[in-house]
Design an enzyme around this catalytic site. Structure first.
Site, PDB file in Angstrom:
ATOM      1  N   ASP A 284       5.963  -0.912   5.217  1.00  0.00           N
ATOM      2  CA  ASP A 284       6.847   0.182   4.825  1.00  0.00           C
ATOM      3  C   ASP A 284       8.121  -0.446   4.250  1.00  0.00           C
ATOM      4  OD1 ASP A 284       7.956   2.631   4.305  1.00  0.00           O
ATOM      5  OD2 ASP A 284       7.621   3.470   6.296  1.00  0.00           O
TER       6      ASP A 284
HETATM    7  C1  NOJ Z   1       9.611   4.945   3.661  1.00  0.00           C
HETATM    8  C2  NOJ Z   1       8.674   5.919   4.299  1.00  0.00           C
HETATM    9  O1  NOJ Z   1       8.599   5.676   5.682  1.00  0.00           O
HETATM   10  C3  NOJ Z   1       7.267   5.879   3.720  1.00  0.00           C
HETATM   11  O2  NOJ Z   1       6.553   6.954   4.240  1.00  0.00           O
HETATM   12  C4  NOJ Z   1       7.298   5.921   2.223  1.00  0.00           C
HETATM   13  O3  NOJ Z   1       5.981   5.878   1.721  1.00  0.00           O
HETATM   14  C5  NOJ Z   1       8.112   4.748   1.715  1.00  0.00           C
HETATM   15  N1  NOJ Z   1       9.460   4.862   2.225  1.00  0.00           N
HETATM   16  C6  NOJ Z   1       8.155   4.682   0.197  1.00  0.00           C
HETATM   17  O4  NOJ Z   1       8.936   5.676  -0.324  1.00  0.00           O
END
Ligand code: NOJ
Length: 760
Positions: A284
């Site tokens: 993430d």
């Molecule tokens: C953080 C989020 O937790 C995740 O769900 C998302 O896909 C990513 N950012 C990318 O935007």
């Protein structure tokens, strides 16, 4: 490179790390990798943000030169098919080996046609519809440059203080698993090895247990027994992987004390060895950097090495792989073969997506024009949005309203265009969507007068209200003078025959980083509701939320309550239900508490040694209950009303004894006893009464969505298979234990009929 390669490569997909010289995909990738420098291989593991959608510590977003140098394998959340094409062109024409990039995006409840937020889609219990929503999202995204979506989010969540409950399917592992499968298939099609031009790769997130953040505070600690993981939290991830999801995103939280991103047990032993996952793992957002704050290593290099060795293949945004892995090879911290393995997995995904055959297949501007926000897609979204609405209360059949007289529409959500589509609608185009007021007006066709006013603030705190409009071009809901707004609302209300209140959360009060310590109706909105009630006019409350909220006062004082979950077509879909053109049928997939203090709250809990029934009245000392509130939900899991009524007969079992390796059936007759046709969601629950470990008081194990005309009856039959009775025991073996089981069927998790059978 010819397309036929991919079909032949299919056989190798599930065999992790196994490459053969005969497999055309391997032949191609072996050849390509033999030409790659170590730095180019590391470049494939690097994902950068290239646009305005930034949620954490984004670095330089001008990335063309890095693409040209072969230092980027993937880009996320870049908008505009022309921009994407331009970047792809640099990768293909200017980088030394011409390896295409994969463009990923959060397409979590639609691309431009926005479906209800995932928690709302789940409330339809309509697996075909959910699959279709993902299919449409894939069609639109793929026509606009996106080859990969960071969806489905399958985190089980039993604590609605966590704002990201909005993004998942709710609290149930069985339903969550079915929805995960439907979404993966909707995005990818049925063959995970071959992608058509309008199919995109899914990414299951957030692996794992992100939804169990302590106290519902986002990014917070998770600590959980293996038993609970296996029985309650892991099933939807596993189901998504078995459905062929091409990628997995590690979660921000720790699992067994280590950040998921660097947890070898999670990413290798469980995911790859136990579940045979053959795709790649992306972190993430900047989560390798966050390992410093988690207190693992104080420097990028060691954290990056640990993440790679644990099984992470791609580094989202941190540039930790890019900046440190070469040095780590020199110092012996990681082996080149470990980088090769991760690089191979990323290249395999690009190969399966057909990007080596045609790097521009997802960014053909001519395709984007005719295939986005089409009439047909909007029709499906309107249908699914209407299906998602959950009628919680309808005293004296106030709903549906007649299209006559004067109707007051009051509340902060009445006229917002930018909030209507829901949270994290990254590629929304609000200028094309209708407000709720416009939707209602259109439905009324001039047959009634619609008066509208905001009436109150969203929140008391002006700053917080402003922050909740931080989304992509979201217009903040105006911060109004409290007394004036209230007076205006009362004056509008007095002119009306009925009041519709559009209240709750705006789009940015749920989703990432939006935990709430109180899930009650925000104070200024409840105050206004109380004032409006004094007018004596009947009130319909439209409760917009991305979580299970606590509506105790509202349920005691407001005649009708409809739970709404956003979506670009909400204006029309809500009008369809309010005026009776659509019979509501949605059912909650989360337990709605009476008050925040009950959280975490979930229907499939254990019994405890001193149980008190959910609906037992009065406090009992030295028993498992509260002094001030009964145990049960205000509105339980699976609950939702309709404009018609249904009755359930007693349950008929084919046999009261079931061999451990045999099946029995359970049948029930459901009748539509009202005056309108409708869809009913018939739910099957099981309870293993005595086992080697304590088992939940009930667990959903099946459901059917059936259509019944007025007066019509249907027999619904469920097949009870040994698989449905299995659970993970203390040795994490998936077993069935003979003994007595309760079998329950009903319209929700509370109001069930029960019979008992024995497994021998
Ligand atoms: C953080 C989020 O937790 C995740 O769900 C998302 O896909 C990513 N950012 C990318 O935007």
């Amino acid at each position: 490179m010819k397309r036929i390669q991919t079909a032949l490569a299919a056989l190798a997909f599930l065999v992790t790390g196994c490459t053969t010289e005969k497999n055309p995909m391997d032949v191609f990738i072996n050849d390509l990798m033999s030409k790659m420098t170590l730095q180019e291989k590391i470049g494939q593991l690097n994902q950068q943000v290239a646009g305005e959608i930034v949620t954490g510590s984004a670095q330089d977003t001008k990335i063309g030169h890095l693409v040209e140098e072969g230092k980027i394998g993937s880009v996320l959340n870049i908008k505009g098919v022309d921009n994407i094409r331009a970047l792809q062109q640099i990768a293909v024409e200017k980088s030394r080996l011409g390896i295409p990039i994969i463009v990923g995006m959060d397409v979590i409840h639609g691309f431009e046609t926005q479906f209800p937020i995932p928690l709302g889609l789940a409330a339809t219990w309509d697996l075909e519809g959910i699959q279709q929503s993902a299919r449409i999202a894939a069609q639109e995204a793929s026509a606009n440059g996106v080859a990969w979506t960071f969806s489905p989010m399958v985190d089980i969540c039993i604590d609605s203080r966590w704002g990201r409950q909005a993004e998942g399917a709710g609290e149930d592992p069985f339903l969550g698993s079915r929805i995960a499968e439907a979404m993966v298939t909707g995005y990818q099609g049925t063959d995970p090895n071959t992608f058509a031009e309008d199919e995109i790769m899914a990414c299951v997130k957030h692996f794992a247990l992100y939804g169990a953040a302590e106290a519902g505070r986002d990014y917070n600690t998770v600590d959980m027994s293996r038993l609970r993981m296996y029985n309650q939290y892991l099933p939807p991830y596993k189901a998504a992987i078995e459905a062929g999801a091409g990628s997995v995103m590690s979660s921000f939280n720790i699992v067994d004390g280590q950040p998921s991103t660097a947890n070898h047990w999670l990413l290798t032993d469980l995911l790859r060895k136990e579940w045979n996952f053959g795709g790649f793992v992306v972190t993430d957002y900047a989560s390798i950097d966050e390992m410093v704050k988690h207190g693992i290593y104080p420097d990028k290099q060691h954290n990056a090495a640990m993440a790679l060795k644990a099984g992470t293949d791609m580094d989202m945004v941190a540039r930790a792989f890019l900046e440190t892995l070469e040095q780590s090879v020199k110092e012996g911290l990681v082996k080149e073969s470990e980088i090769d393995q991760a690089c191979r997995r990323v290249l395999e995904a690009k190969y399966r997506l057909g990007l080596f055959d045609d790097p521009y297949r997802y960014c053909k501007p001519e395709r984007a024009v005719g295939s986005t926000y089409t009439k047909e897609y909007r029709r499906v979204a309107r249908q699914l949005t209407a299906e998602s609405l959950v009628l919680l209360k309808n005293e004296n059949n106030l709903l549906p309203l007649e299209k006559k007289g004067t109707i007051a529409l009051i509340g902060p959500l009445a006229e917002t265009r930018t909030d209507i589509s829901g949270s994290w609608a990254v590629s929304q185009t609000p200028e094309k969507y209708s407000t709720l007021r416009e939707g209602l007006d259109r439905a009324l066709e001039g047959k009634a007068i619609l008066l509208c006013t905001q009436g109150c603030n969203l929140l008391n705190d002006a700053e917080a209200q402003k922050i909740t409009a931080k989304g992509h071009g979201n217009e903040p809901i105006p911060y109004v003078n409290k007394q004036e707004a209230c007076q205006q609302a009362l004056s509008v209300a007095r002119q009306a025959d009925v009041i519709i209140c559009a209240m709750g959360e705006n789009a940015w009060m749920n989703g990432e980083g939006t935990s709430r310590a109180s899930v009650e109706m925000p104070e200024p909105q409840q105050e206004l509701l109380k004032a409006l009630k004094q007018t004596g006019k009947p009130i319909v409350l439209l409760n917009f939320a991305g979580r299970a909220t606590a509506l105790k006062w509202e349920s005691e004082n407001i005649q009708s309550i409809l739970q709404c979950w956003y979506g670009s077509e909400s204006g029309d879909a809500i009008a369809d239900v309010i005026f009776g053109d659509f019979n509501p049928q949605g059912k909650l997939t989360v337990s709605m508490p009476q008050c925040t203090g009950q959280l975490p709250l979930y229907y499939n809990h254990l019994n405890t040694g001193r149980p008190v029934a959910d609906d037992a009245k009065g406090y009992r000392i030295f028993a498992s209950n509260y002094i001030d509130v009964r145990n049960g939900a205000l509105y339980p899991f699976g609950y939702g009303l309709s404009y018609t009524t249904y009755t359930y007969s007693d349950i008929q079992l084919s046999h009261t004894e079931m061999p451990v390796s045999g099946n029995i059936t359970a049948s029930i007759i459901v009748q539509n006893t009202g005056k309108r046709p409708g869809y009913e969601i018939v739910q099957l629950y099981l309870r293993d009464k005595f086992a080697s470990i304590s088992r939940p008081v009930k667990e959903l194990k099946g459901f059917r969505r059936i259509h019944l005309n007025a007066g019509e009856s249907k027999t619904v039959t469920f097949e009870i298979t040994p698989e449905l009775l299995k659970f993970y025991n203390n040795n994490l073996q998936h077993v069935i234990e003979p003994g007595e089981f309760d079998l329950m069927i009903g319209p929700n998790s509370r109001d069930v009929k029960t019979v008992t059978f024995n497994v021998k």
